[in-house]
Design a protein around this motif. Structure first.
Motif, short mmCIF file in Angstrom:
data_model
loop_
_atom_site.label_atom_id
_atom_site.label_comp_id
_atom_site.label_asym_id
_atom_site.label_seq_id
_atom_site.Cartn_x
_atom_site.Cartn_y
_atom_site.Cartn_z
N LEU A 168 9.87 -29.61 10.02
CA LEU A 168 9.34 -30.96 10.21
C LEU A 168 8.58 -31.42 8.98
O LEU A 168 8.77 -32.55 8.50
CB LEU A 168 8.41 -30.97 11.44
N LEU A 169 7.73 -30.57 8.42
CA LEU A 169 6.92 -30.94 7.27
C LEU A 169 7.77 -31.14 6.02
O LEU A 169 7.53 -32.08 5.25
CB LEU A 169 5.85 -29.88 7.03
N VAL A 170 8.75 -30.27 5.83
CA VAL A 170 9.63 -30.42 4.67
C VAL A 170 10.47 -31.69 4.80
O VAL A 170 10.67 -32.42 3.83
CB VAL A 170 10.53 -29.18 4.53
N GLY A 171 10.97 -31.96 6.01
CA GLY A 171 11.75 -33.17 6.24
C GLY A 171 10.93 -34.42 6.01
O GLY A 171 11.41 -35.39 5.41
N ARG A 215 -1.04 -23.88 8.64
CA ARG A 215 -0.69 -23.18 9.88
C ARG A 215 0.76 -22.71 9.88
O ARG A 215 1.07 -21.57 10.25
CB ARG A 215 -0.94 -24.13 11.06
N ALA A 216 1.67 -23.60 9.46
CA ALA A 216 3.09 -23.27 9.48
C ALA A 216 3.43 -22.19 8.47
O ALA A 216 4.30 -21.36 8.71
CB ALA A 216 3.92 -24.52 9.21
N THR A 217 2.75 -22.19 7.32
CA THR A 217 3.08 -21.24 6.26
C THR A 217 2.48 -19.87 6.53
O THR A 217 3.14 -18.84 6.32
CB THR A 217 2.57 -21.77 4.91
N VAL A 218 1.25 -19.82 7.00
CA VAL A 218 0.60 -18.53 7.27
C VAL A 218 1.18 -17.89 8.53
O VAL A 218 1.42 -16.69 8.57
CB VAL A 218 -0.93 -18.71 7.38
N LEU A 270 4.51 -26.43 -1.35
CA LEU A 270 4.11 -27.50 -0.43
C LEU A 270 2.69 -27.27 0.07
O LEU A 270 1.86 -28.20 0.07
CB LEU A 270 5.09 -27.57 0.75
N THR A 271 2.37 -26.06 0.50
CA THR A 271 1.03 -25.76 1.00
C THR A 271 0.00 -25.91 -0.11
O THR A 271 -1.10 -26.46 0.10
CB THR A 271 0.96 -24.34 1.57
N ALA A 323 0.13 -27.85 -2.71
CA ALA A 323 -0.06 -29.27 -2.98
C ALA A 323 -0.94 -29.92 -1.92
O ALA A 323 -1.82 -30.74 -2.23
CB ALA A 323 1.29 -29.97 -3.06
N MET A 324 -0.72 -29.57 -0.64
CA MET A 324 -1.52 -30.14 0.43
C MET A 324 -2.98 -29.71 0.32
O MET A 324 -3.90 -30.51 0.55
CB MET A 324 -0.95 -29.73 1.79
N LEU A 325 -3.22 -28.45 -0.02
CA LEU A 325 -4.59 -27.97 -0.18
C LEU A 325 -5.27 -28.66 -1.36
O LEU A 325 -6.46 -29.00 -1.30
CB LEU A 325 -4.58 -26.46 -0.40
N TYR A 326 -4.51 -28.91 -2.42
CA TYR A 326 -5.07 -29.59 -3.60
C TYR A 326 -5.43 -31.03 -3.24
O TYR A 326 -6.49 -31.53 -3.64
CB TYR A 326 -4.05 -29.56 -4.73
N GLU A 327 -4.56 -31.72 -2.49
CA GLU A 327 -4.87 -33.08 -2.07
C GLU A 327 -6.11 -33.11 -1.19
O GLU A 327 -6.94 -34.02 -1.31
CB GLU A 327 -3.67 -33.67 -1.32
N ALA A 328 -6.24 -32.14 -0.29
CA ALA A 328 -7.43 -32.07 0.55
C ALA A 328 -8.68 -31.83 -0.30
O ALA A 328 -9.75 -32.40 -0.03
CB ALA A 328 -7.28 -30.96 1.59
N ALA A 329 -8.55 -31.01 -1.34
CA ALA A 329 -9.69 -30.74 -2.22
C ALA A 329 -10.10 -32.00 -2.97
O ALA A 329 -11.30 -32.28 -3.13
CB ALA A 329 -9.33 -29.63 -3.21
#
Length: 349
Positions: free
Chosen positions: A126-129, A230-233, A274-275, A277-283
């Motif tokens: 879902l996230l990749v799509g 969550r999906a990656t870990v 992907l993970t 990048a998302m963590l960097y955006e959150a930071a």
């Protein structure tokens, strides 16, 4: 005597090699890539297989799960570690790769990886799509902007909702240009509609997961970053220490030490892109979009003044991994401490 098997998996065929405890090849076969065929081949002659190994890639997760249900001792090995071993062979063939993997199973010179659950893989899809669809929409919008520039027309900075109306406004009266751009705008609208559906699915998944909801209590952290985490870990207990999770996502610096040389470089970027990048955006959101101070943000701001925003955001993303895992494993939520100066993890009500 114990026996060991190696599988070299491709989309169409799987090469299987079985060796004994002395490393002697006792059986080889090329099979169709199918769990039933592989399981039948390994079980039909009644030997005791101590370990069965296959290299990790996108297709091997399905095969691993199917074989694990049939109870052979299957191990999925880390790709880079396997590549280093396979490259040591003079002639690289599928048959030789299967033989080398079998020998790795026999010697124990391998690194097993965690194969994600079906639920985690579905969430990941879902996230990749969603990300892929967002990229296509942005590509389409940028292409439309580029097509209009040679005619002296500028779309300018515009909100997503007004993009279509703005483009139609500036091409009004130009029949040839309208005939070209109108289908592109219709295609963009259709993609935007499907993107919105994927976005709703992601938000629904975030709301239905208690761990993700607790992670979202961290200021500046929305739904997508903890959902991707969550999906990656998948299983947080597979990491013995929280600090290992940062290295898993490539957020720790590279180091090269040899003799008198000792260099510390940039982050390794060896984990899931992907993970990371998302963590960097959150930071970035924590450093620039949160008005209330807490420990993680204050530390990042101090580092930003010394090293710049990018390095500070990387350090905050690495620390955020530790915080998210702590929230996940302890069943707690984030809340501000006294005076709002230091954030802490507190027991969820």
């Amino acid at each position: 005597m114990d026996f060991y098997a190696g599988l070299d998996v491709s989309l169409e065929a799987t090469n299987v090699c079985v060796v004994d405890g002395d490393g002697k090849v006792v059986r080889e076969e090329k099979l169709e890539t199918d769990p039933d065929s592989t399981e039948l081949f390994l079980a039909e002659w009644g030997i005791h297989l101590k370990r069965v190994g296959l290299e990790a890639f996108s297709y091997s997760a399905w095969l691993f799960t199917a074989l694990a249900e049939k109870r052979p001792p299957v191990i999925c090995i880390e790709t880079r570690h396997a590549k280093a071993a396979l490259n040591a062979m003079l002639n690289k063939t599928d048959r030789n790769d299967a033989k080398r993997i079998a020998q790795m199973m026999r010697t124990g010179w391998f690194r097993a990886i965690h194969v994600k659950s079906e639920a985690a893989q579905t969430l990941r899809a879902l996230l990749v799509g969603r990300k892929a669809m967002l990229g296509r929409v942005l590509d389409m919008e940028n292409m439309i902007r580029g097509l209009l520039r040679p005619f002296g027309q500028k779309v300018g900075e515009i909100s997503v909702g007004r993009f279509d109306a703005r483009v139609r406004e500036i091409i009004a009266g130009k029949k040839e240009l309208e005939a070209i751009v109108a289908p592109l705008l219709n295609a963009r609208a259709a993609m935007r509609l499907q993107l919105a559906k994927l976005q709703r699915l992601a938000l629904t998944a975030a709301r239905s997961d208690s761990a993700v909801r607790r992670m979202m209590t961290v200021p500046g952290v929305g739904a997508l970053a903890p959902l991707t985490f969550r999906a990656t870990v998948d299983d947080p207990t597979r990491f013995r220490k929280s600090i290992n999770v940062g290295a898993h996502f490539g957020l720790t610096p590279r180091r090269y030490q040899s003799g008198q040389t000792d260099r510390i470089g940039s982050i390794s970027k060896c984990g899931d892109e992907l993970t990371r990048a998302m963590l960097y955006e959150a930071a970035i959101a924590i450093l620039t979009g949160v008005s209330k101070n807490f420990k993680l943000r204050l530390g990042g701001l101090r580092l930003a003044r010394k090293k710049g925003l990018k390095r500070a955001a990387t350090a905050v993303a690495r620390a955020l991994v530790l915080l998210l895992r702590k929230i996940w494993t302890s069943g707690t939520a984030f809340r501000f401490g006294a005076g709002g100066k230091r954030g802490r993890v507190a027991a969820a009500m």
